[in-house]
Design an enzyme around this catalytic site. Structure first.
Site, PDB file in Angstrom:
ATOM      1  N   THR A  61      -2.936   2.061  -4.088  1.00  0.00           N
ATOM      2  CA  THR A  61      -3.001   2.515  -3.558  1.00  0.00           C
ATOM      3  C   THR A  61      -3.672   3.695  -3.363  1.00  0.00           C
ATOM      4  OG1 THR A  61      -0.504   2.485  -2.554  1.00  0.00           O
ATOM      5  CG2 THR A  61      -1.702   3.860  -1.521  1.00  0.00           C
ATOM      6  N   GLU A  62      -4.498   3.641  -1.780  1.00  0.00           N
ATOM      7  CA  GLU A  62      -5.531   5.246  -2.231  1.00  0.00           C
ATOM      8  C   GLU A  62      -5.963   5.451  -3.163  1.00  0.00           C
ATOM      9  OE1 GLU A  62      -6.636   6.072   1.358  1.00  0.00           O
ATOM     10  OE2 GLU A  62      -5.072   4.489   1.813  1.00  0.00           O
ATOM     11  N   MET A  63      -6.259   4.849  -4.942  1.00  0.00           N
ATOM     12  CA  MET A  63      -6.698   4.721  -5.903  1.00  0.00           C
ATOM     13  C   MET A  63      -5.696   6.211  -6.000  1.00  0.00           C
ATOM     14  SD  MET A  63      -9.386   3.253  -6.765  1.00  0.00           S
ATOM     15  CE  MET A  63     -10.856   2.657  -5.307  1.00  0.00           C
ATOM     16  N   HIS A 117       0.837  -1.037   0.121  1.00  0.00           N
ATOM     17  CA  HIS A 117      -0.248  -0.157   0.039  1.00  0.00           C
ATOM     18  C   HIS A 117       0.759   1.233  -0.018  1.00  0.00           C
ATOM     19  CE1 HIS A 117      -4.422   1.297   0.087  1.00  0.00           C
ATOM     20  NE2 HIS A 117      -4.274   1.695   0.916  1.00  0.00           N
TER      21      HIS A 117
END
Lengths: 440, 442
Positions: B145-147, B109
């Site tokens: 990661t986190e769009m 991530h």
């Protein structure tokens, strides 16, 4: 005062402090303890030391220790001196009425008392609770301390009253007025030092009142003496400098692991506040790290500028070489010094500064600011102006890289600091007492 | 027929223990095993396991009509293997129904897509291998990661061979356009882009149990009517959210599991709605237009930008210092160091340093185990310092270190030689002795 007769036998000193080992949180407690120990060495001084709160586990070597929290105040009347230095005693109704809880307070309040009557909250034994700390309610605690100080002074006959720093000035004044004995106040720091110039008017008023009420003022350095004369308008002849000394530090190990890094370690130790100049240390670290990579900087302590300092190291891009440890307890400080290659005290305003002396005892070369009282007596230390970050960086770089220089500071510094004994300071203090008693 | 594309993310970092300056060089273990284990166990019991059980029931009941996509980070999977192997098993069971698609993502991530193509590629490959090992799938669609997405990142992902990427349907990007179509990357149109419908996603993920919400309480009928009401021509509704929405962020008592079950049943029953996995969406739908994202976006905060991870000086400093080691890491062969290197890259470490919501104690804080972002920063930098020292002994950086390493290697070689010679010597002595004894016998 019957000074001539008293001087021949014991000189009785009633001393007001704010903390006593092991319950100390700052330099004031350390200095008071050192001084009292030094005074205990002098044969003809009989010392009684008062603190707001005695915990019971203190070890007062050869002196009497009184905790104001152990003094019952259930008398209905007692005398007090109505100001000035007249010898007239007035019998009045007690201006202090103890109460235990809020209910009782309201019952008492509903009765008629003169407007000067003060109410004091006590516990069941008519004793006042003191925290002996520096938390909220500090001003109330200072006032309560002064109330009890009168009673203590009346029960403990003395020749001299000696009060340490503004927290105890009101107590000293009260005791002096109650007994008519001369007052010495000992200035370890002024609010100008603590606040960096932005003084709290209430604190300033208490400090000034104490200085004006005192017969003699002892300052811990000429720097502080100058401050007292200039900022508080005190006549110079009333102010005497007596330098602090340092206890032999123990060499016991703390809880920290041995040094784990190969790099040189540069240490700052103290509260991270404006007064201690942490920002200049960070800037100097940045300059040093531009020249050498095998150094690490450690800032040990906590304080209201800590977050700002952390953000600054990040902005300078040196956060991988600049470490914050938080407040270190007890012998952990020794451990840190044992891994330190040079100690820096860049204080903006330091009345004395005992930490560099402790560092020197542990074979650590020190760099101190000219704006510290300790720089007036130390020879084997590098002295710079706190704002001169280039000079500070130069000095740090020099001590780290020229081993002969570091070695010189280690050996010469240790010898020098071993000469600084508290008994010497205590004798100087005794001379101050003598001069007052002679005058009276 | 509108496609409903359900996607859930699962991520748990290896949280650091309190690591002090004095630990540097002395102790090389950085992790808080106790809190990692208890957090994993807690969230597994409250969210992942009951949700998986529900999905398994749905999949069995509805056959191939129910579809769902997951991206589970490598570090989360590693922790499941350590602390909650039952979670892995339940995902494997779910996978066997054939209704699950696993998406590619960075192993830890991480924010590597913003920094270094090699570190990024490394992380993505490592994650793909792990998914294949555990679930037997080779991901075709990538979820960062986190769009986090930009044109440039999309192009990199296309080069790695993925056919599509998920991101946020950020309003400042789409403007008047709808997120409910398939888009393509602005540099390489072969990469399809699925945009999250943040309103409908957050209705479930954030607002479901909020009693101050004017639509409260949310029922499946109500929600499905919203889905049906979305414009007639819209082709796909992307509902992307954290899997912990079920059972943790929205508690079981609020009825979130019942809602999910009823929602699935109604969608399957509906004439105008159907479930699709991201791969199916990519295969079946025609892209409608290019979406241009010159500056990176994410699905975080109102701003939908990177400020939660790289907003202040501390975060930037930590980020720079971490990736300053990438060249050394590329030459490093030590497995332990690579493991720590992966864990260190987790975006969470940077998130903990965020000062954005420090003052009002907003949701950022509740996700951090540090008292302040400053403390988080100090801790991370101390860990990084120790890591760097270890790395330098394996992969020397300066000439002096190089020399030391060289001498070290020489010493090792010489020692080996000595050992070999000693062995030779012993062998020769033995044969000599044998000869003499045999001679004596004669």
């Amino acid at each position: 005062m019957d000074a001539t007769g008293k001087l021949e036998d014991q000189m009785k000193v009633l001393m007001f402090g704010w903390e006593f080992p092991p319950h100390i949180s700052g330099g004031l407690g350390t200095a008071c303890y050192g001084l009292t120990k030094g005074m205990a060495e002098i044969e003809d001084i009989d010392l009684t030391f008062v603190v707001p709160r005695a915990f019971g586990d203190e070890d007062p070597s050869r002196m009497k220790l009184i905790g104001a929290n152990n003094i019952p105040i259930n008398r209905t009347t007692f005398s007090f001196n109505d100001g000035d230095n007249t010898m007239e005693y007035l019998e009045v109704d007690s201006p202090i009425l103890p109460y235990v809880n809020e209910d009782e307070f309201w019952i008492l309040k509903s009765k008629r008392y003169s407007s000067q009557t003060k109410f004091v909250e006590t516990d069941e034994n008519s004793k006042i609770e003191f925290s002996g700390g520096y938390g909220p309610g500090l001003l109330k605690e200072i006032r309560d301390y002064a109330l009890v100080a009168r009673l203590i002074a009346e029960d403990n006959p003395c020749d001299i009253i000696h009060a340490h720093d503004w927290l105890t000035y009101p107590a000293g004044i009260a005791a002096s007025r109650a007994t008519g004995k001369p007052l010495v106040i000992h200035v370890h720091a002024t609010d100008f030092d603590r606040s960096g110039g932005d003084v709290n008017p209430r604190v300033y008023a208490i400090e000034r009142e104490g200085m004006e009420a005192a017969d003699k003022i002892i300052t811990v350095s000429n720097l502080t003496r100058k401050m007292v004369v200039e900022k508080y308008g005190i006549p110079p002849e009333k102010v005497v400098t007596v330098y602090n000394a340092v206890e032999s530090v123990n060499h016991e190990k703390g809880t920290l692991p041995p040094k784990g890094v190969n790099d040189k370690v540069v240490t700052f130790l103290g509260r991270i506040t404006m007064q201690k100049g942490p920002g200049y240390f960070v800037e100097a670290a940045y300059l040093v790290l531009k020249k050498m990579q095998n150094a690490r900087f450690v800032m040990a302590g906590s304080g209201d500028m800590m977050n700002e300092m952390i953000a600054r190291t990040a902005a300078l891009g040196i956060a991988d070489k600049f470490h914050f440890t938080g407040f270190l307890k007890g012998n952990d400080v020794n451990d840190l010094f044992s891994m330190t290659d040079v100690f820096v005290m860049p204080s903006v305003s330091e009345p004395f500064g005992i930490v560099p002396l402790e560092a020197m005892q542990l074979n650590v070369p020190v760099i101190i600011s000219n704006q510290s009282g300790v720089s007036e007596i130390l020879k084997h230390a590098i002295k710079i102006d706190f704002w001169d970050t280039y000079a500070m960086a130069d000095a740090i770089y020099g001590v780290l890289n020229y081993t002969s220089l570091a070695q010189h500071f280690k050996t010469a510094g240790k010898t020098e600091v071993e000469e600084l004994k508290w008994t010497h300071s205590a004798r100087e203090v005794r001379k101050v007492y003598e001069s007052i008693l002679k005058e009276n | 027929m509108k496609s409903i594309c359900l996607f859930f993310q699962i991520h748990q970092p290896f949280r650091h223990r309190r690591y002090r300056f004095f630990d540097i060089g002395n102790d090389h273990y950085y992790y808080d095993d106790y809190s990692n284990e208890s957090i994993i166990r807690n969230i597994a019991d409250k969210s992942y396991l009951p949700a998986n059980k529900l999905l398994l029931d749905l999949a069995k009941k509805m056959g191939n009509k129910f579809k769902v996509a997951f991206s589970i980070t490598g570090v989360a999977l590693e922790q499941f293997e350590l602390y909650a192997p039952d979670v892995i098993e339940s995902f494997q069971k779910l996978t066997k129904t054939g209704c699950v698609e696993f998406l590619a993502e960075t192993y830890s991530h991480s924010l590597s897509s913003l920094k270094d193509i090699d570190a990024f590629t490394d992380q993505v490959k490592k994650h793909d291998d792990q998914i294949f090992r555990l679930f037997g799938q080779k991901p075709r669609v990538f979820r960062n990661t986190e769009m986090i997405y930009s044109d440039e990142i999309g192009e990199k992902v296309a080069k790695l061979g993925y056919s599509a990427m998920l991101t946020e349907g950020a309003k400042h990007i789409l403007g008047w356009k709808s997120p409910d179509y398939l888009y393509v990357n602005a540099i390489n149109p072969r990469l399809k882009v699925l945009m999250r419908n943040y309103k409908l996603s957050d209705d479930i993920g954030f607002r479901f149990s909020d009693k101050n919400w004017d639509k409260y309480p949310l029922t499946a009928e109500k929600y499905v009517s919203w889905l049906e009401k979305v414009g007639e021509k819209e082709e796909v509704i992307n509902l992307f959210m954290g899997y912990d929405s079920f059972g943790t962020r929205q508690p079981k008592e609020a009825g979130i599991f019942d809602f999910l079950k009823a929602l699935a049943e109604q969608v399957v029953k509906s004439d105008t709605l159907r479930f699709s996995t991201p791969s199916e969406v990519v295969d079946e739908l025609q892209p409608i237009s290019v979406v241009s994202v010159p500056h990176a976006i994410s699905w975080s905060d109102e701003e939908r930008d990177l400020s939660a991870w790289l907003g202040n000086e501390m975060q930037k400093e930590a980020f720079e210092k971490l990736y300053a080691m990438k060249e050394q890491m590329a030459r490093c062969t030590n497995a332990e160091l690579h493991k720590d290197w992966n864990y260190l890259q987790a975006s969470d470490h940077f998130f903990y340093m965020s000062t954005k919501y420090f003052s009002d104690g907003d949701r950022h804080r509740s996700y951090s185990h540090f008292d302040s972002p400053y403390e988080a920063f100090i801790n991370y930098m101390n860990v990084l310092s120790d890591f760097k020292i270890r790395l330098n002994t394996h992969v020397p950086e300066s000439e002096v270190e190089n020399e030391i390493a060289l001498l070290h290697r020489m010493l090792e070689e010489k020692e080996e030689k000595i050992k070999k010679m000693e062995a030779d010597l012993r062998r020769l002595q033995k044969t000599k002795r044998q000869k003499t004894t045999s001679r004596k016998k004669k």
